[in-house]
Enzyme design. Structure first.
Site, PDB file in Angstrom:
ATOM      1  N   LYS A 266       0.832  -1.211   0.000  1.00 49.46           N
ATOM      2  CA  LYS A 266       0.000   0.000   0.000  1.00 49.46           C
ATOM      3  C   LYS A 266       0.864   1.258   0.000  1.00 49.46           C
ATOM      4  CE  LYS A 266      -2.079  -1.278   3.859  1.00 49.46           C
ATOM      5  NZ  LYS A 266      -1.430  -2.579   4.074  1.00 49.46           N
TER       6      LYS A 266
ATOM      7  N   ARG B 299      11.556  -5.322   4.857  1.00 52.06           N
ATOM      8  CA  ARG B 299      11.221  -3.908   4.605  1.00 52.06           C
ATOM      9  C   ARG B 299      12.153  -2.958   5.353  1.00 52.06           C
ATOM     10  NH1 ARG B 299       5.147  -2.112   5.372  1.00 52.06           N
ATOM     11  NH2 ARG B 299       5.346  -3.172   7.387  1.00 52.06           N
TER      12      ARG B 299
ATOM     13  N   ARG C 128      -0.563  -9.463  13.272  1.00 56.12           N
ATOM     14  CA  ARG C 128      -1.100  -8.450  12.350  1.00 56.12           C
ATOM     15  C   ARG C 128      -1.923  -9.101  11.249  1.00 56.12           C
ATOM     16  NH1 ARG C 128       4.526  -5.732  11.459  1.00 56.12           N
ATOM     17  NH2 ARG C 128       3.573  -4.565   9.764  1.00 56.12           N
TER      18      ARG C 128
ATOM     19  N   ARG D  14      -9.684   0.237   8.706  1.00 57.61           N
ATOM     20  CA  ARG D  14      -9.313  -1.156   8.950  1.00 57.61           C
ATOM     21  C   ARG D  14     -10.397  -1.915   9.696  1.00 57.61           C
ATOM     22  NH1 ARG D  14      -3.229  -0.129   8.649  1.00 57.61           N
ATOM     23  NH2 ARG D  14      -2.244  -2.090   9.084  1.00 57.61           N
TER      24      ARG D  14
END
Ligand code: ADP
Ligand code: ADP
Ligand code: ZN
Length: 212
Positions: free
Chosen positions: A16, A125, A170, A91
């Site tokens: 995203k 990441r 998550r 969310r």
């Protein structure tokens, strides 16, 4: 005149933020990332930051009232008048309901990536310390290793929650609380599904086409 906003939707690590950074120029919409806003609040030690930190460290969603308040404040800023690109918000269904009261969303871009690919994406990441551009150790390193493509910074950072333990929670939060939103937006006729398990440029092209 308030313009259309768009939502970038998908599991953690779907891409995203990566796509938001690549389409913000063509869309003219500023990226509004609740994750980035929460990390800024944690960093500056505000009350919101203190409350949010324990949820973030555990890989759980921060309570809706905290998030909705952050968004209401953010949308008051001048640069949001022409619409924004939401990244990582909403969310939950209550967040989406609150959003429908305060902004007009024309497209929800759902970036679909299988769970099996998420852990490797998140664990590799890292971001530029100065401009925040998102990289990946294997899939998307800077052109010149050790130097940011955009600002030549040589310092990078990794998020504390980008480890295998929190990724599991998550993903669980995503499947239980967030993924039902896809159906919700589909029933409103504004969900655009994009295969996020391809290279970054192809995905960017598809998103720009979906927005046209
Ligand atoms: P990712 O896309 O990798 O999950 P984010 O930066 O979007 O990461 O979010 C980091 C953390 O911030 C989440 O795990 C959650 O604790 C919190 N968070 C961010 N956005 C929201 C939101 N809209 N609702 C609740 N919690 C959120
Ligand atoms: P999100 O904002 O959805 O949590 P990010 O944009 O931060 O996801 O991307 C998560 C990680 O995956 C980053 O390290 C990024 O460089 C990498 N990544 C993003 N898109 C792709 C892709 N299409 N293929 C491989 N890696 C990707
Ligand atoms: Zn940079």
């Amino acid at each position: 005149m308030a313009m259309d906003s768009i939502v970038l939707f998908g599991p953690p690590g779907a891409g995203k933020g990566t796509q938001a950074q690549r389409i913000t120029e063509s869309t003219g919409l500023p990226q509004v990332s609740t994750g980035d806003m929460l990390r800024a609040a944690v960093g500056s030690g505000t009350a919101v930051g203190l409350e949010a930190k324990r949820y973030m460290d555990a890989g759980k969603l921060v309570p809706d009232n905290v998030i909705i308040q952050l968004i209401i404040e953010r949308l008051k800023k001048d640069d949001a008048k022409g619409g924004v690109m939401f990244d990582g918000f909403p969310r939950t269904i209550p967040q989406a309901e609150a959003l429908s009261q305060i902004a007009y969303v024309s497209h929800v871009i759902s970036i679909n990536v299988p769970d099996a690919k998420i852990v490797e994406r998140i664990c590799g990441r890292f971001t530029c310390k100065t401009c925040g551009f998102v990289y990946h150790e294997v899939f998307n390193p800077p052109l010149v290793i050790g130097s940011c493509d955009h600002c030549n910074e040589t310092d990078f950072k990794k998020r504390a929650d980008d480890n295998e333990d929190t990724v599991i929670s998550r993903l669980e939060a995503y499947h239980n609380q967030t993924s039902p939103l896809a159906e919700w937006y589909k029933s409103k006729g504004i969900l655009c599904e994009i295969d996020g398990d391809r290279n970054i440029e192809e995905i960017t092209q598809d998103i720009l086409e979906a927005l046209n």
